[in-house]
Write a protein that holds these residues in place. Structure first.
Motif, PDB file in Angstrom:
ATOM      1  N   CYS A   1     -21.803 -59.268 -36.000  1.00 47.10           N
ATOM      2  CA  CYS A   1     -21.109 -60.418 -35.434  1.00 47.10           C
ATOM      3  C   CYS A   1     -19.921 -59.994 -34.578  1.00 47.10           C
ATOM      4  O   CYS A   1     -19.699 -60.525 -33.494  1.00 47.10           O
ATOM      5  CB  CYS A   1     -20.661 -61.353 -36.559  1.00 47.10           C
ATOM      6  SG  CYS A   1     -19.734 -62.810 -36.005  1.00 47.10           S
ATOM      7  N   PHE A   2     -19.154 -59.027 -35.080  1.00 50.03           N
ATOM      8  CA  PHE A   2     -17.911 -58.625 -34.401  1.00 50.03           C
ATOM      9  C   PHE A   2     -18.047 -57.295 -33.670  1.00 50.03           C
ATOM     10  O   PHE A   2     -17.046 -56.672 -33.333  1.00 50.03           O
ATOM     11  CB  PHE A   2     -16.779 -58.532 -35.430  1.00 50.03           C
ATOM     12  CG  PHE A   2     -16.414 -59.850 -36.048  1.00 50.03           C
ATOM     13  CD1 PHE A   2     -15.682 -60.790 -35.351  1.00 50.03           C
ATOM     14  CD2 PHE A   2     -16.823 -60.156 -37.343  1.00 50.03           C
ATOM     15  CE1 PHE A   2     -15.351 -62.010 -35.914  1.00 50.03           C
ATOM     16  CE2 PHE A   2     -16.500 -61.374 -37.921  1.00 50.03           C
ATOM     17  CZ  PHE A   2     -15.759 -62.313 -37.201  1.00 50.03           C
ATOM     18  N   PHE A   3     -19.281 -56.879 -33.402  1.00 44.22           N
ATOM     19  CA  PHE A   3     -19.517 -55.570 -32.790  1.00 44.22           C
ATOM     20  C   PHE A   3     -18.796 -55.424 -31.455  1.00 44.22           C
ATOM     21  O   PHE A   3     -18.121 -54.425 -31.207  1.00 44.22           O
ATOM     22  CB  PHE A   3     -21.010 -55.331 -32.598  1.00 44.22           C
ATOM     23  CG  PHE A   3     -21.321 -54.083 -31.819  1.00 44.22           C
ATOM     24  CD1 PHE A   3     -21.272 -52.840 -32.432  1.00 44.22           C
ATOM     25  CD2 PHE A   3     -21.630 -54.142 -30.464  1.00 44.22           C
ATOM     26  CE1 PHE A   3     -21.531 -51.674 -31.714  1.00 44.22           C
ATOM     27  CE2 PHE A   3     -21.892 -52.989 -29.731  1.00 44.22           C
ATOM     28  CZ  PHE A   3     -21.842 -51.749 -30.360  1.00 44.22           C
ATOM     29  N   VAL A   4     -18.934 -56.398 -30.579  1.00 46.09           N
ATOM     30  CA  VAL A   4     -18.348 -56.296 -29.236  1.00 46.09           C
ATOM     31  C   VAL A   4     -16.832 -56.209 -29.319  1.00 46.09           C
ATOM     32  O   VAL A   4     -16.201 -55.357 -28.665  1.00 46.09           O
ATOM     33  CB  VAL A   4     -18.772 -57.495 -28.368  1.00 46.09           C
ATOM     34  CG1 VAL A   4     -18.036 -57.480 -27.029  1.00 46.09           C
ATOM     35  CG2 VAL A   4     -20.270 -57.480 -28.119  1.00 46.09           C
ATOM     36  N   ASP A   5     -16.214 -57.072 -30.134  1.00 44.96           N
ATOM     37  CA  ASP A   5     -14.755 -57.065 -30.262  1.00 44.96           C
ATOM     38  C   ASP A   5     -14.258 -55.772 -30.906  1.00 44.96           C
ATOM     39  O   ASP A   5     -13.206 -55.243 -30.521  1.00 44.96           O
ATOM     40  CB  ASP A   5     -14.296 -58.266 -31.090  1.00 44.96           C
ATOM     41  CG  ASP A   5     -14.537 -59.588 -30.370  1.00 44.96           C
ATOM     42  OD1 ASP A   5     -14.556 -59.573 -29.129  1.00 44.96           O
ATOM     43  OD2 ASP A   5     -14.709 -60.618 -31.038  1.00 44.96           O
ATOM     44  N   GLN A   6     -15.008 -55.259 -31.887  1.00 45.22           N
ATOM     45  CA  GLN A   6     -14.639 -53.994 -32.516  1.00 45.22           C
ATOM     46  C   GLN A   6     -14.693 -52.852 -31.496  1.00 45.22           C
ATOM     47  O   GLN A   6     -13.802 -52.009 -31.440  1.00 45.22           O
ATOM     48  CB  GLN A   6     -15.588 -53.677 -33.677  1.00 45.22           C
ATOM     49  CG  GLN A   6     -15.359 -54.474 -34.941  1.00 45.22           C
ATOM     50  CD  GLN A   6     -14.170 -53.973 -35.745  1.00 45.22           C
ATOM     51  OE1 GLN A   6     -13.073 -54.510 -35.639  1.00 45.22           O
ATOM     52  NE2 GLN A   6     -14.384 -52.956 -36.558  1.00 45.22           N
ATOM     53  N   TYR A   7     -15.751 -52.852 -30.696  1.00 43.00           N
ATOM     54  CA  TYR A   7     -15.930 -51.807 -29.695  1.00 43.00           C
ATOM     55  C   TYR A   7     -14.806 -51.851 -28.652  1.00 43.00           C
ATOM     56  O   TYR A   7     -14.248 -50.810 -28.279  1.00 43.00           O
ATOM     57  CB  TYR A   7     -17.284 -51.961 -29.010  1.00 43.00           C
ATOM     58  CG  TYR A   7     -17.551 -50.940 -27.927  1.00 43.00           C
ATOM     59  CD1 TYR A   7     -17.966 -49.651 -28.256  1.00 43.00           C
ATOM     60  CD2 TYR A   7     -17.371 -51.260 -26.584  1.00 43.00           C
ATOM     61  CE1 TYR A   7     -18.192 -48.703 -27.273  1.00 43.00           C
ATOM     62  CE2 TYR A   7     -17.595 -50.313 -25.591  1.00 43.00           C
ATOM     63  CZ  TYR A   7     -18.005 -49.042 -25.939  1.00 43.00           C
ATOM     64  OH  TYR A   7     -18.223 -48.105 -24.957  1.00 43.00           O
TER      65      TYR A   7
END
Length: 321
Positions: free
Chosen positions: A245-251
């Motif tokens: 779910c938060f992959f893009v923001d984490q990246y």
């Protein structure tokens, strides 16, 4: 001589036939053929756009410069290897070709899951594959190739894809509605619930298997995969759902700086603390201090030891003392 388009259509047709077979051994074949067919459709578009006398440069993995009859520089394809998925994405982006890449990535993910992890029982993922393929193929064939999809693939194949897609989408909608009834601890956790996947077959057709009476027991909420009928609990699935779910923001936080959306929770010993919500998605544990009392910056798990101050402000205060 068969063209790329002929091969694409044939692969998808055979894949649908494999899916319709009662022989369980043909399920893996269905996944491979349908996935290959989608990528061949994309390559057909690149072939169409390749300049004449360029050796179909846009579908070739390797490109080299050459001189034409007028001594001008041109680029031509080199070798027999064709573009991979990442190169297709890059060339489509440069050419302004819009694709629903999230669905394409889902198709590739099903193929990878089935071939590397779920080869013993891949049937539960095929409906998702066909549902995503149906939407991608319908839009791409119509808008980019200028063809009618039902005519290109034949009425029989197209009807099966339509029916499977409609059944899957209806079941997915029901599962999401049932998950929405749970008393989620936070908005972020409710958002991540849409990314829950079965830890046995990988399907996203997950629903509550009864609803826990107390929100404090949410991590032990029983779930059921309606694709393979496997029972599980939320605690075993939530971390993977959070990561996706938060992959893009984490990246972005890792590569460009800024606060990551997920933080470490000492109670769970996992990166399941949702910073914006101020609590852990797995256990419901909240940090004692959420913002720095001096600069209002969000506080991480490591900064809880500073009594309500961020590391920088705590350093300044200690320095003043």
């Amino acid at each position: 001589m068969k063209t790329l388009l002929d091969n694409a259509v044939g692969s998808i047709q055979i894949g649908i036939e494999d899916h319709s077979s009662t022989d369980p051994r043909r399920v893996l074949s269905a996944v491979r053929n349908i996935s290959a067919g989608v990528l061949l459709l994309f390559k057909e578009k690149l072939r169409e756009l390749s300049p004449a006398d360029s050796d179909e440069v846009l579908i070739k993995r390797n490109i080299r410069p050459a001189r034409d009859a007028s001594n001008s520089i041109k680029f031509v394809g080199s070798g027999a290897k064709t573009v991979d998925v990442q190169q297709i994405k890059e060339r489509f982006k440069s050419l302004g070709i819009a694709i629903h890449w999230a669905r394409v990535d889902a198709i590739i993910k099903v193929l990878n899951d089935v071939e590397h992890y779920l080869s013993a029982e891949p049937a539960s993922r095929v409906r998702e594959l066909i549902a995503d393929t149906f939407i991608v193929v319908r839009d791409f064939v119509t808008h980019e190739l200028g063809l009618e999809a039902h005519e290109l693939f034949g009425e029989k194949t197209w009807r099966v894809m339509l029916e499977v897609s409609e059944v899957y989408e209806a079941q997915r909608k029901t599962c999401l509605a049932e998950l929405d009834k749970l008393k989620w601890w936070s908005p972020g956790m409710a958002q991540a619930s849409a990314f829950l996947r079965c830890n046995h077959c990988g399907s996203d057709l997950i629903r509550p298997n009864g609803i826990s009476a107390k929100s404090a027991e949410l991590q032990l909420q029983p779930l059921l995969c309606t694709a393979c009928n496997t029972s599980m609990i939320l605690e075993d699935l939530i971390q993977a759902a959070l990561d996706e779910c938060f992959f893009v923001d984490q990246y972005c936080a890792m590569t460009r700086g800024g606060d990551p959306p997920l933080d470490y929770c000492e109670q769970c010993d996992s990166d399941s603390y949702i910073a914006e919500d101020g609590l852990c998605a797995k256990c419901g544990e909240a940090y004692e201090f959420t913002c720095c009392g001096r600069c209002s910056q969000s506080l991480s798990s490591e900064e809880q030891q500073f009594g309500g101050f961020c590391g920088y402000c705590n350093h300044l205060l200690e320095k003043d003392d």
